[in-house]
Design an enzyme around this catalytic site. Sequence first.
Site, short mmCIF file in Angstrom:
data_model
loop_
_atom_site.label_atom_id
_atom_site.label_comp_id
_atom_site.label_asym_id
_atom_site.label_seq_id
_atom_site.Cartn_x
_atom_site.Cartn_y
_atom_site.Cartn_z
N HIS A 161 0.95 -1.11 -0.13
CA HIS A 161 0.00 0.02 -0.10
C HIS A 161 0.72 1.25 -0.07
O HIS A 161 0.49 2.23 0.46
CB HIS A 161 -0.89 0.10 1.34
CG HIS A 161 -1.80 -1.31 1.50
ND1 HIS A 161 -2.91 -1.74 0.73
CD2 HIS A 161 -1.41 -2.49 2.11
CE1 HIS A 161 -3.43 -2.87 0.82
NE2 HIS A 161 -2.41 -3.05 1.98
N SER A 215 15.05 17.65 -20.25
CA SER A 215 13.74 18.41 -20.60
C SER A 215 14.60 19.72 -21.41
O SER A 215 15.48 19.81 -21.32
CB SER A 215 13.57 18.85 -19.08
OG SER A 215 12.72 20.16 -19.01
#
Length: 473
Positions: free
Chosen positions: A164, A286
């Site tokens: 989780h 980028s």
Amino acid sequence: MDFISPLDDRYYSELRDFATSVSERAFVKYRLRIETLYLDFLINLLSKVGIVKPLTSNERDKLLSLEFSDEDYARFRELEGRLGHDVKATEYLLREKLSNAGLSEIARLVHLGLTSEDVNNLALNVLIKIAVYKHLIPELTNLLVTLTHLANEHVNTPMLGRTHGQPATPTTFGKEVAYHAYRICYWLWEIISIKLQGKVSGATGSLASFKVITNEVNWLDELMNFVHDLGLEPALVTTQILPADSLTHLLTSIALMAQTLINLTQDLWLYNMIGYVHVSGKPVGSSTMPHKVNPVDLENAEGNFKLGSSILMEISRYIQVSRLQRDLSDSTIKRNIGLGIGHVILGIKRLTSVLNNIKVDVEVMSKELNEHWETLSEAVQVRLRVLGMKDAYEKSLTLFRGLRLSRTEYIEALSRLGADDPMLMNLNPHSYIGYAREVTINTINHCNEVLSTVKTQVDEELSRLRRLGFLNQ
């Protein structure tokens, strides 16, 4: 040049060999070869009952050595444009090639008794076998070998488990890699276990045309033998088309296998995010942020798995239905099978490349384990229950729940529980890995056994395809 699919442009250099095997040109080549093999089969049968003369050794060599060239494909396109029917164009092309080879006397027997789908289903299954055994499975085995080597390298590398998204009991990086390798093994075994079906049964599946040729041949058995010799399982009953079930089974298996690879790419992406591994990026990450090193190949692999899986699942769903004895709507659908498998192969190539260059940061894993001694709470409550403490879980819950503990705090928690057990006192997050090493080694051995079996079957399938002339041109 203008292309619709990025597989034919942006990614073509990575899929050039695959494209040669599954293109429209390749499909025509396989249909021509099916027609050629069927003609040889037919003449052999009919000569035994005196309907035609048997081929001489030289004539048979000429027939079976007919090749398919770029000029043949151009001629096929001319014929199809004029006739409006691709299989009829293939038939006429073969007749022309027979005449040019000095075999015009047998040209009248081309396609005798067949319907288009008799040729199409066999040729398509040949195309799919080549796609799977020459391209997909070798890429999958490369990926699997890479994973097993990585698992073996890190069989003793402890790391924090997460359930989780939260810290859980420790595991090892090797075991987590082995988990994904095991899933690939399952699907590899499933894929090679599927036997594609084939059929030669005429216009509505009753073999009516063959009974008109002659009653002196056991057509049911002979045509099933013809299909079987192509490496396919003869379908007992059909309409004009082959039941789609075996093909659907294969395509959905490939699609579901791709889903398991999405699981692997996403886990690696997350490990890269938290610094457990470092995935190499492109020189520029980028257009505006110079510091970025993006896991673009990993993300590209995930995208290709998603698209390829979706295409194959949709094809599988669609081809399960055909109106009455047949409708033609599946024809354009099936022509995209190569596209779906192509995206999956591209994803595997990118993922394998990522894994071959991945850097595992053992120091980061070790540091994080040292910051999470609360992950030993499972061991504490289990051990104390074994030693006789009835409410060990409940007491541990009050001391460990939602906290991050250091070693000192862990020892203090044991003291508050009244636990002076040497096993718990000496335990640490690095050592609480159970049988992870043994599980990993067992999985690697299992995968190596699967790889051996897969290699044998790939060799057999490709040998048959070469012997039949599908891989010789």
